[in-house]
Design a protein around this motif. Structure first.
Motif, PDB file in Angstrom:
ATOM      1  N   THR A   1       8.834 -39.723 -31.834  1.00 36.25           N
ATOM      2  CA  THR A   1       9.186 -38.327 -31.219  1.00 36.25           C
ATOM      3  C   THR A   1      10.434 -37.774 -31.188  1.00 36.25           C
ATOM      4  O   THR A   1      10.732 -36.590 -31.602  1.00 36.25           O
ATOM      5  CB  THR A   1       8.438 -38.829 -29.918  1.00 36.25           C
ATOM      6  N   VAL A   2      11.259 -38.406 -30.663  1.00 37.65           N
ATOM      7  CA  VAL A   2      12.680 -38.273 -30.368  1.00 37.65           C
ATOM      8  C   VAL A   2      13.401 -37.778 -31.735  1.00 37.65           C
ATOM      9  O   VAL A   2      13.992 -36.734 -31.917  1.00 37.65           O
ATOM     10  CB  VAL A   2      13.615 -39.246 -29.785  1.00 37.65           C
TER      11      VAL A   2
ATOM     12  N   VAL B   1      11.847 -36.671 -34.476  1.00 36.54           N
ATOM     13  CA  VAL B   1      11.083 -35.490 -35.045  1.00 36.54           C
ATOM     14  C   VAL B   1      11.637 -34.246 -34.339  1.00 36.54           C
ATOM     15  O   VAL B   1      11.979 -33.244 -34.965  1.00 36.54           O
ATOM     16  CB  VAL B   1       9.413 -35.488 -34.942  1.00 36.54           C
ATOM     17  N   TYR B   2      11.884 -34.376 -32.847  1.00 39.10           N
ATOM     18  CA  TYR B   2      12.591 -33.335 -32.219  1.00 39.10           C
ATOM     19  C   TYR B   2      13.911 -32.967 -32.578  1.00 39.10           C
ATOM     20  O   TYR B   2      14.155 -31.844 -32.726  1.00 39.10           O
ATOM     21  CB  TYR B   2      12.525 -33.532 -30.836  1.00 39.10           C
TER      22      TYR B   2
ATOM     23  N   SER C   1       7.645 -29.913 -34.178  1.00 43.81           N
ATOM     24  CA  SER C   1       7.770 -31.173 -33.897  1.00 43.81           C
ATOM     25  C   SER C   1       6.381 -31.817 -33.440  1.00 43.81           C
ATOM     26  O   SER C   1       5.801 -32.825 -33.704  1.00 43.81           O
ATOM     27  CB  SER C   1       8.677 -31.584 -32.513  1.00 43.81           C
ATOM     28  N   THR C   2       5.558 -30.734 -32.808  1.00 42.10           N
ATOM     29  CA  THR C   2       3.973 -31.185 -32.551  1.00 42.10           C
ATOM     30  C   THR C   2       3.500 -31.230 -33.636  1.00 42.10           C
ATOM     31  O   THR C   2       2.504 -32.133 -33.751  1.00 42.10           O
ATOM     32  CB  THR C   2       3.493 -30.043 -31.419  1.00 42.10           C
TER      33      THR C   2
ATOM     34  N   ILE D   1       4.042 -34.514 -35.680  1.00 41.16           N
ATOM     35  CA  ILE D   1       3.658 -35.600 -34.944  1.00 41.16           C
ATOM     36  C   ILE D   1       2.004 -35.805 -35.305  1.00 41.16           C
ATOM     37  O   ILE D   1       1.644 -36.570 -35.358  1.00 41.16           O
ATOM     38  CB  ILE D   1       4.005 -35.736 -33.441  1.00 41.16           C
TER      39      ILE D   1
ATOM     40  N   TYR E   1      -4.576 -41.715 -30.411  1.00 46.12           N
ATOM     41  CA  TYR E   1      -3.791 -40.990 -29.595  1.00 46.12           C
ATOM     42  C   TYR E   1      -3.566 -41.786 -28.411  1.00 46.12           C
ATOM     43  O   TYR E   1      -2.780 -41.616 -27.481  1.00 46.12           O
ATOM     44  CB  TYR E   1      -4.712 -39.476 -28.869  1.00 46.12           C
TER      45      TYR E   1
ATOM     46  N   TYR F   1      -0.474 -43.659 -28.741  1.00 38.91           N
ATOM     47  CA  TYR F   1       0.551 -42.742 -28.660  1.00 38.91           C
ATOM     48  C   TYR F   1       0.809 -42.477 -27.072  1.00 38.91           C
ATOM     49  O   TYR F   1       1.877 -42.087 -26.801  1.00 38.91           O
ATOM     50  CB  TYR F   1       0.351 -41.603 -29.422  1.00 38.91           C
TER      51      TYR F   1
ATOM     52  N   ALA G   1       3.982 -43.821 -25.177  1.00 37.49           N
ATOM     53  CA  ALA G   1       5.015 -42.888 -25.270  1.00 37.49           C
ATOM     54  C   ALA G   1       5.045 -41.555 -24.597  1.00 37.49           C
ATOM     55  O   ALA G   1       5.950 -41.068 -24.158  1.00 37.49           O
ATOM     56  CB  ALA G   1       5.333 -42.457 -26.754  1.00 37.49           C
ATOM     57  N   ARG G   2       3.883 -41.210 -24.611  1.00 34.81           N
ATOM     58  CA  ARG G   2       3.737 -39.761 -23.941  1.00 34.81           C
ATOM     59  C   ARG G   2       3.919 -39.840 -22.701  1.00 34.81           C
ATOM     60  O   ARG G   2       4.535 -39.101 -21.959  1.00 34.81           O
ATOM     61  CB  ARG G   2       2.581 -38.988 -24.427  1.00 34.81           C
TER      62      ARG G   2
ATOM     63  N   MET H   1       7.567 -39.495 -21.560  1.00 34.08           N
ATOM     64  CA  MET H   1       8.054 -38.252 -21.388  1.00 34.08           C
ATOM     65  C   MET H   1       7.714 -37.676 -20.505  1.00 34.08           C
ATOM     66  O   MET H   1       8.426 -36.574 -19.979  1.00 34.08           O
ATOM     67  CB  MET H   1       7.822 -37.632 -23.142  1.00 34.08           C
TER      68      MET H   1
END
Length: 219
Positions: free
Chosen positions: A2-3, A5-6, A27-28, A31, A42, A45, A48-49, A52
């Motif tokens: 995630t980081v 990709v951002y 980025s969304t 992902i 999901y 995932y 990780a969500r 954040m």
């Protein structure tokens, strides 16, 4: 992932500025595609969500620091700030209800659309009061924030609105947290003002909407 990709999306948006290279959108999208083709659910995932999401609290509170630094500008612009906040909050509700009436949408969809521009925690509570669908509200709020972050700065540029205070008020009022994140990328003042606008717009809308909804749906 995630980081990474951002960070990639930030570099891409600086090199190829476009609403479609806005970090929150790009980025969304990446992902989602990655999760679909990698077979990661999901639910997996979500770990990780959650990390954040937890960090959103300190990040939001941290907006008070630049706001305090620029408090003199805020005090100098209190009247136009509240005027813009009032106009933006009212307009977004009226526009949503009017569009729903034109498209002849069901009342529960119209009610869900009416609170699209306030942050999800507040919108979820308002949805219970006015009888909107909480799941649909969450989706509409996210889409609204995404569109606001993507096209808000572009639209303001087209309208020749360049003052950082005005841009911050606009983004925070219409596109809540996601718009505030994009405003913060533009500058410290924009992010701080947008954070205040996001909070005040949510409070203002939550107070007035239960009273104006019966009137709007009988007009």
């Amino acid at each position: 992932m995630t980081v990474a990709v951002y960070l990639l999306s930030i570099k891409l948006s600086s090199k190829f500025p476009s609403p479609f290279t806005t970090p929150v959108f790009f980025s969304t999208l990446i992902i989602i595609i990655f999760l679909m083709f990698s077979g990661i659910s999901y639910h997996d995932y979500q770990l990780a969500r959650d990390i954040m999401t937890f960090l959103l609290g300190p990040a939001t509170v941290a907006l008070a620091v630049p706001l305090y630094k620029h408090r003199s500008i805020l005090f100098q612009n209190l009247i136009p700030a509240f005027a813009g906040l009032f106009a933006g909050s009212i307009t977004t509700v009226l526009a949503a209800v009017l569009l729903a009436k034109i498209l002849k949408l069901a009342n529960w969809i119209s009610l869900s659309l009416s609170i699209k521009s306030i942050t999800i925690p507040v919108a979820a509570e308002v949805a219970k009061i006015i009888g909107a669908d909480s799941v649909l509200v969450a989706a509409i709020v996210m889409i609204t924030g995404m569109i606001g972050a993507m096209f808000g700065p572009w639209f303001l540029n087209k309208c020749h609105v360049y003052h950082p205070f005005a841009r911050g008020i606009s983004m925070g009022t219409i596109a809540h947290g996601i718009g505030t994140a994009e405003a913060a990328r533009e500058g410290e003042l924009q992010g701080a003002v947008s954070g205040v606008a996001m909070g005040l717009a949510a409070i203002f809308t939550a107070i007035i909407i239960p009273f104006v909804m019966p009137f709007l749906f009988h007009v």
